[in-house]
Enzyme design. Structure first.
Site, mmCIF file in Angstrom:
data_model
loop_
_atom_site.group_PDB
_atom_site.id
_atom_site.type_symbol
_atom_site.label_atom_id
_atom_site.label_comp_id
_atom_site.label_asym_id
_atom_site.label_seq_id
_atom_site.Cartn_x
_atom_site.Cartn_y
_atom_site.Cartn_z
ATOM 1 N N LYS A 44 0.820 -1.226 0.000
ATOM 2 C CA LYS A 44 0.000 0.000 0.000
ATOM 3 C C LYS A 44 0.847 1.268 0.000
ATOM 4 O O LYS A 44 0.602 2.177 -0.764
ATOM 5 C CB LYS A 44 -0.877 0.077 1.266
ATOM 6 C CG LYS A 44 -2.015 -0.852 1.342
ATOM 7 C CD LYS A 44 -2.936 -0.478 2.500
ATOM 8 C CE LYS A 44 -2.293 -0.384 3.867
ATOM 9 N NZ LYS A 44 -1.788 -1.617 4.442
ATOM 10 N N ARG A 119 -9.486 1.862 8.526
ATOM 11 C CA ARG A 119 -9.051 0.532 8.935
ATOM 12 C C ARG A 119 -10.117 -0.162 9.760
ATOM 13 O O ARG A 119 -9.856 -1.209 10.341
ATOM 14 C CB ARG A 119 -7.804 0.667 9.787
ATOM 15 C CG ARG A 119 -6.540 0.195 9.073
ATOM 16 C CD ARG A 119 -5.437 0.399 10.041
ATOM 17 N NE ARG A 119 -4.239 -0.308 9.865
ATOM 18 C CZ ARG A 119 -3.114 0.246 9.451
ATOM 19 N NH1 ARG A 119 -3.095 1.478 8.994
ATOM 20 N NH2 ARG A 119 -2.007 -0.438 9.461
ATOM 21 N N ARG A 156 11.563 -5.618 5.066
ATOM 22 C CA ARG A 156 11.361 -4.185 4.802
ATOM 23 C C ARG A 156 12.345 -3.304 5.582
ATOM 24 O O ARG A 156 12.549 -3.503 6.778
ATOM 25 C CB ARG A 156 9.922 -3.824 5.195
ATOM 26 C CG ARG A 156 9.548 -2.405 4.915
ATOM 27 C CD ARG A 156 8.083 -2.258 4.743
ATOM 28 N NE ARG A 156 7.331 -2.416 5.978
ATOM 29 C CZ ARG A 156 6.002 -2.369 6.030
ATOM 30 N NH1 ARG A 156 5.292 -2.183 4.941
ATOM 31 N NH2 ARG A 156 5.384 -2.513 7.180
ATOM 32 N N ARG A 189 11.380 -0.863 10.816
ATOM 33 C CA ARG A 189 10.361 -0.300 11.690
ATOM 34 C C ARG A 189 10.226 -1.187 12.919
ATOM 35 O O ARG A 189 10.224 -2.398 12.798
ATOM 36 C CB ARG A 189 9.021 -0.266 10.951
ATOM 37 C CG ARG A 189 8.767 1.037 10.250
ATOM 38 C CD ARG A 189 7.562 0.949 9.388
ATOM 39 N NE ARG A 189 6.357 0.490 10.073
ATOM 40 C CZ ARG A 189 5.153 0.464 9.500
ATOM 41 N NH1 ARG A 189 5.007 0.889 8.265
ATOM 42 N NH2 ARG A 189 4.106 0.041 10.160
HETATM 43 P P1 AMP Z 1 0.897 1.457 9.154
HETATM 44 O O1 AMP Z 1 2.109 2.266 8.929
HETATM 45 O O2 AMP Z 1 -0.254 1.871 8.282
HETATM 46 O O3 AMP Z 1 1.147 -0.023 9.097
HETATM 47 O O4 AMP Z 1 0.381 1.786 10.643
HETATM 48 C C1 AMP Z 1 1.229 1.546 11.778
HETATM 49 C C2 AMP Z 1 0.371 1.528 13.041
HETATM 50 O O5 AMP Z 1 -0.288 2.799 13.205
HETATM 51 C C3 AMP Z 1 -0.751 0.496 13.046
HETATM 52 O O6 AMP Z 1 -0.301 -0.794 13.438
HETATM 53 C C4 AMP Z 1 -1.706 1.120 14.055
HETATM 54 O O7 AMP Z 1 -1.243 0.940 15.389
HETATM 55 C C5 AMP Z 1 -1.587 2.615 13.734
HETATM 56 N N1 AMP Z 1 -2.563 3.031 12.707
HETATM 57 C C6 AMP Z 1 -2.282 3.535 11.467
HETATM 58 N N2 AMP Z 1 -3.397 3.842 10.811
HETATM 59 C C7 AMP Z 1 -4.422 3.514 11.631
HETATM 60 C C8 AMP Z 1 -5.838 3.584 11.520
HETATM 61 N N3 AMP Z 1 -6.435 4.041 10.417
HETATM 62 N N4 AMP Z 1 -6.571 3.156 12.562
HETATM 63 C C9 AMP Z 1 -5.997 2.708 13.694
HETATM 64 N N5 AMP Z 1 -4.672 2.610 13.873
HETATM 65 C C10 AMP Z 1 -3.886 3.005 12.852
#
Ligand code: AMP
Length: 245
Positions: A44, A119, A156, A189
Protein backbone atom coordinates in the site's frame (compact mmCIF):
# COMPACT_ATOMS: atom_id res chain seq x y z
CA UNK A 1 5.27 21.54 -29.04
CA UNK A 2 2.18 23.59 -28.19
CA UNK A 3 -0.02 21.00 -29.89
CA UNK A 4 1.57 18.24 -27.86
CA UNK A 5 1.00 20.21 -24.68
CA UNK A 6 -2.65 20.86 -25.49
CA UNK A 7 -3.13 17.21 -26.40
CA UNK A 8 -1.67 15.95 -23.14
CA UNK A 9 -3.73 18.46 -21.15
CA UNK A 10 -6.90 17.22 -22.89
CA UNK A 11 -5.93 13.60 -22.34
CA UNK A 12 -5.35 14.27 -18.66
CA UNK A 13 -8.68 16.07 -18.53
CA UNK A 14 -10.42 13.05 -20.03
CA UNK A 15 -8.86 10.69 -17.55
CA UNK A 16 -9.44 12.84 -14.50
CA UNK A 17 -12.84 13.97 -15.65
CA UNK A 18 -14.01 10.38 -15.68
CA UNK A 19 -12.34 9.36 -12.46
CA UNK A 20 -15.15 9.75 -10.04
CA UNK A 21 -17.99 10.79 -12.17
CA UNK A 22 -21.07 9.11 -10.80
CA UNK A 23 -22.74 11.37 -13.30
CA UNK A 24 -24.63 12.89 -10.43
CA UNK A 25 -22.48 15.79 -9.43
CA UNK A 26 -20.02 18.22 -10.83
CA UNK A 27 -18.45 18.31 -7.41
CA UNK A 28 -17.50 14.66 -7.81
CA UNK A 29 -15.02 15.67 -10.50
CA UNK A 30 -13.33 18.25 -8.39
CA UNK A 31 -11.52 15.91 -6.03
CA UNK A 32 -9.59 12.74 -6.68
CA UNK A 33 -9.83 10.57 -3.60
CA UNK A 34 -8.19 7.18 -3.77
CA UNK A 35 -8.27 4.74 -0.88
CA UNK A 36 -5.74 1.91 -0.82
CA UNK A 37 -6.82 -1.12 1.17
CA UNK A 38 -4.83 -4.24 1.88
CA UNK A 39 -3.10 -6.10 4.70
CA UNK A 40 0.15 -4.82 6.19
CA UNK A 41 2.94 -5.51 3.72
CA UNK A 42 0.65 -5.61 0.69
CA UNK A 43 2.53 -2.72 -0.89
CA UNK A 44 0.00 0.00 0.00
CA UNK A 45 2.63 2.51 1.04
CA UNK A 46 4.83 2.02 -2.03
CA UNK A 47 1.89 2.21 -4.40
CA UNK A 48 0.19 5.10 -2.60
CA UNK A 49 3.36 7.19 -2.97
CA UNK A 50 3.62 6.42 -6.69
CA UNK A 51 -0.07 7.06 -7.39
CA UNK A 52 -0.01 10.34 -5.47
CA UNK A 53 3.12 11.42 -7.36
CA UNK A 54 1.54 10.54 -10.69
CA UNK A 55 -1.70 12.40 -9.92
CA UNK A 56 0.00 15.34 -8.23
CA UNK A 57 -1.97 15.02 -4.99
CA UNK A 58 -0.74 14.28 -1.43
CA UNK A 59 -0.13 10.80 -0.07
CA UNK A 60 -1.67 10.57 3.40
CA UNK A 61 -0.52 7.67 5.53
CA UNK A 62 -2.04 7.61 9.02
CA UNK A 63 0.80 5.30 10.12
CA UNK A 64 3.39 7.88 8.92
CA UNK A 65 1.50 10.68 10.69
CA UNK A 66 1.55 8.71 13.95
CA UNK A 67 5.24 7.85 13.57
CA UNK A 68 6.03 11.52 12.94
CA UNK A 69 4.15 12.48 16.12
CA UNK A 70 6.04 9.80 18.05
CA UNK A 71 9.34 11.14 16.75
CA UNK A 72 8.45 14.72 17.67
CA UNK A 73 7.21 13.63 21.12
CA UNK A 74 3.84 15.39 20.72
CA UNK A 75 0.83 14.70 23.00
CA UNK A 76 -0.73 12.71 20.20
CA UNK A 77 2.48 10.70 19.85
CA UNK A 78 2.40 9.87 23.57
CA UNK A 79 -1.25 8.79 23.38
CA UNK A 80 -0.71 6.40 20.48
CA UNK A 81 2.68 4.92 21.38
CA UNK A 82 1.36 1.83 23.18
CA UNK A 83 -0.87 0.99 20.21
CA UNK A 84 1.89 1.28 17.63
CA UNK A 85 4.33 -0.67 19.79
CA UNK A 86 1.91 -3.56 20.22
CA UNK A 87 0.46 -3.58 16.69
CA UNK A 88 -3.07 -2.79 17.91
CA UNK A 89 -5.23 -0.23 16.18
CA UNK A 90 -5.36 3.29 17.59
CA UNK A 91 -8.93 4.10 18.79
CA UNK A 92 -11.16 5.35 15.97
CA UNK A 93 -11.90 8.77 17.51
CA UNK A 94 -8.20 9.67 17.66
CA UNK A 95 -7.49 8.56 14.08
CA UNK A 96 -10.57 10.24 12.64
CA UNK A 97 -9.72 13.55 14.34
CA UNK A 98 -6.18 13.44 13.01
CA UNK A 99 -7.34 12.53 9.50
CA UNK A 100 -9.99 15.26 9.40
CA UNK A 101 -7.41 17.78 10.43
CA UNK A 102 -4.95 16.58 7.76
CA UNK A 103 -7.41 16.56 4.86
CA UNK A 104 -8.63 20.05 5.70
CA UNK A 105 -5.20 21.43 4.71
CA UNK A 106 -5.03 23.43 1.46
CA UNK A 107 -2.84 20.86 -0.32
CA UNK A 108 -5.78 18.42 -0.19
CA UNK A 109 -8.11 20.65 -2.21
CA UNK A 110 -7.62 18.62 -5.41
CA UNK A 111 -7.78 15.31 -3.58
CA UNK A 112 -5.48 12.82 -1.87
CA UNK A 113 -4.44 9.18 -1.68
CA UNK A 114 -5.25 7.48 1.62
CA UNK A 115 -2.92 4.76 2.84
CA UNK A 116 -3.85 2.94 6.06
CA UNK A 117 -7.16 4.73 6.52
CA UNK A 118 -9.91 3.65 6.96
CA UNK A 119 -9.05 0.53 8.94
CA UNK A 120 -12.41 -0.20 10.56
CA UNK A 121 -16.09 0.16 9.68
CA UNK A 122 -16.58 3.17 12.02
CA UNK A 123 -13.63 4.90 10.32
CA UNK A 124 -15.13 4.18 6.88
CA UNK A 125 -18.47 5.60 8.02
CA UNK A 126 -16.74 8.70 9.36
CA UNK A 127 -14.98 9.10 6.02
CA UNK A 128 -18.27 8.77 4.14
CA UNK A 129 -19.73 11.55 6.28
CA UNK A 130 -16.67 13.68 5.65
CA UNK A 131 -16.85 13.11 1.89
CA UNK A 132 -20.61 13.52 1.62
CA UNK A 133 -20.24 17.09 0.46
CA UNK A 134 -17.03 16.55 -1.45
CA UNK A 135 -17.80 13.92 -4.00
CA UNK A 136 -16.86 10.39 -4.73
CA UNK A 137 -13.86 8.14 -4.26
CA UNK A 138 -12.38 4.91 -5.52
CA UNK A 139 -11.09 2.04 -3.41
CA UNK A 140 -8.28 -0.25 -4.53
CA UNK A 141 -7.82 -3.51 -2.64
CA UNK A 142 -4.35 -5.04 -2.90
CA UNK A 143 -4.57 -8.80 -2.48
CA UNK A 144 -1.58 -10.69 -1.08
CA UNK A 145 -1.29 -14.04 0.76
CA UNK A 146 -0.20 -14.13 4.44
CA UNK A 147 3.07 -15.95 3.77
CA UNK A 148 4.15 -13.30 1.25
CA UNK A 149 3.19 -10.59 3.72
CA UNK A 150 5.38 -11.97 6.47
CA UNK A 151 8.38 -12.30 4.10
CA UNK A 152 7.86 -8.80 2.76
CA UNK A 153 7.56 -7.18 6.15
CA UNK A 154 10.50 -9.05 7.58
CA UNK A 155 12.69 -7.75 4.73
CA UNK A 156 11.36 -4.18 4.80
CA UNK A 157 13.81 -1.37 5.52
CA UNK A 158 13.15 2.33 5.37
CA UNK A 159 15.06 5.55 5.42
CA UNK A 160 14.34 7.59 8.59
CA UNK A 161 15.40 10.72 6.77
CA UNK A 162 13.67 10.78 3.35
CA UNK A 163 11.12 7.97 3.87
CA UNK A 164 12.31 5.78 0.94
CA UNK A 165 11.32 2.13 1.41
CA UNK A 166 13.36 -0.93 0.35
CA UNK A 167 13.20 -4.66 0.82
CA UNK A 168 16.49 -6.42 1.51
CA UNK A 169 15.35 -9.45 -0.54
CA UNK A 170 13.23 -8.11 -3.40
CA UNK A 171 14.29 -4.47 -3.87
CA UNK A 172 17.47 -3.71 -1.91
CA UNK A 173 19.10 -0.31 -1.80
CA UNK A 174 21.97 -0.08 -4.31
CA UNK A 175 24.05 1.30 -1.43
CA UNK A 176 23.49 -1.71 0.85
CA UNK A 177 22.62 -0.62 4.38
CA UNK A 178 22.43 3.04 3.30
CA UNK A 179 19.60 4.84 1.53
CA UNK A 180 20.48 5.11 -2.16
CA UNK A 181 18.71 8.48 -2.37
CA UNK A 182 20.19 10.33 0.60
CA UNK A 183 22.85 8.04 2.13
CA UNK A 184 21.19 7.75 5.58
CA UNK A 185 21.45 4.42 7.38
CA UNK A 186 18.33 2.31 6.79
CA UNK A 187 16.26 1.06 9.72
CA UNK A 188 13.65 -1.60 10.30
CA UNK A 189 10.36 -0.30 11.69
CA UNK A 190 10.04 -1.39 15.31
CA UNK A 191 6.56 -2.79 14.59
CA UNK A 192 7.93 -4.96 11.78
CA UNK A 193 9.10 -7.51 14.39
CA UNK A 194 7.52 -10.96 14.02
CA UNK A 195 5.24 -10.84 17.14
CA UNK A 196 4.02 -7.35 16.30
CA UNK A 197 3.43 -8.29 12.66
CA UNK A 198 1.30 -11.23 13.79
CA UNK A 199 -0.79 -8.92 15.96
CA UNK A 200 -1.13 -6.45 13.07
CA UNK A 201 -2.40 -9.27 10.86
CA UNK A 202 -4.92 -10.33 13.54
CA UNK A 203 -6.13 -6.73 13.74
CA UNK A 204 -6.34 -6.60 9.96
CA UNK A 205 -8.55 -9.69 9.72
CA UNK A 206 -10.84 -8.73 12.58
CA UNK A 207 -11.23 -4.97 11.94
CA UNK A 208 -10.09 -4.04 8.47
CA UNK A 209 -10.98 -6.94 6.18
CA UNK A 210 -14.74 -6.31 6.70
CA UNK A 211 -14.19 -3.08 4.72
CA UNK A 212 -13.93 -5.18 1.57
CA UNK A 213 -17.62 -6.13 1.86
CA UNK A 214 -18.50 -2.57 2.93
CA UNK A 215 -17.02 -1.04 -0.22
CA UNK A 216 -18.06 -3.90 -2.49
CA UNK A 217 -21.70 -3.26 -1.59
CA UNK A 218 -21.25 0.38 -2.55
CA UNK A 219 -19.72 -0.64 -5.90
CA UNK A 220 -16.54 1.27 -5.09
CA UNK A 221 -14.02 -1.55 -4.92
CA UNK A 222 -11.46 -2.78 -7.44
CA UNK A 223 -9.33 -5.84 -6.54
CA UNK A 224 -5.74 -5.88 -7.72
CA UNK A 225 -3.25 -8.73 -7.39
CA UNK A 226 -0.57 -7.26 -5.12
CA UNK A 227 1.84 -10.20 -5.68
CA UNK A 228 2.89 -8.88 -9.09
CA UNK A 229 5.95 -6.77 -9.74
CA UNK A 230 5.39 -3.28 -8.19
CA UNK A 231 5.58 -1.64 -11.62
CA UNK A 232 2.82 -3.89 -12.97
CA UNK A 233 0.70 -3.33 -9.86
CA UNK A 234 1.11 0.41 -10.34
CA UNK A 235 -0.02 0.22 -13.97
CA UNK A 236 -3.07 -1.79 -12.99
CA UNK A 237 -3.96 0.69 -10.27
CA UNK A 238 -3.69 3.64 -12.66
CA UNK A 239 -5.81 1.77 -15.18
CA UNK A 240 -8.47 1.04 -12.52
CA UNK A 241 -8.47 4.66 -11.42
CA UNK A 242 -9.04 5.93 -14.93
CA UNK A 243 -11.95 3.58 -15.59
CA UNK A 244 -15.43 4.80 -14.99
CA UNK A 245 -17.23 2.65 -12.47
P1 AMP B 1 0.90 1.46 9.15
O1 AMP B 1 2.11 2.27 8.93
O2 AMP B 1 -0.25 1.87 8.28
O3 AMP B 1 1.15 -0.02 9.10
O4 AMP B 1 0.38 1.79 10.64
C1 AMP B 1 1.23 1.55 11.78
C2 AMP B 1 0.37 1.53 13.04
O5 AMP B 1 -0.29 2.80 13.21
C3 AMP B 1 -0.75 0.50 13.05
O6 AMP B 1 -0.30 -0.79 13.44
C4 AMP B 1 -1.71 1.12 14.06
O7 AMP B 1 -1.24 0.94 15.39
C5 AMP B 1 -1.59 2.62 13.73
N1 AMP B 1 -2.56 3.03 12.71
C6 AMP B 1 -2.28 3.53 11.47
N2 AMP B 1 -3.40 3.84 10.81
C7 AMP B 1 -4.42 3.51 11.63
C8 AMP B 1 -5.84 3.58 11.52
N3 AMP B 1 -6.43 4.04 10.42
N4 AMP B 1 -6.57 3.16 12.56
C9 AMP B 1 -6.00 2.71 13.69
N5 AMP B 1 -4.67 2.61 13.87
C10 AMP B 1 -3.89 3.01 12.85
Amino acid sequence: MMKALIFSMCAAGLVFGSLFSDDSSEKAQEKMIIILLGPPGSGKGTQAKKVAGELGIPHISTGDLFRENLKQGTDLGKRVKEFLDSGRLVPDAIVVDMLEDRVSKPDCLKGYVLDGFPRSIPQAEALDRLLASTGSYKVINLQVADQTIIERIEGRESCPSCGAVYNKYSSPSKKGALCEKCGTELVQRSDDKKEVVEERLRQYYSQTEPLIGFYEKKGKLVHIDGREDPQIVFKEIMQAISEKK
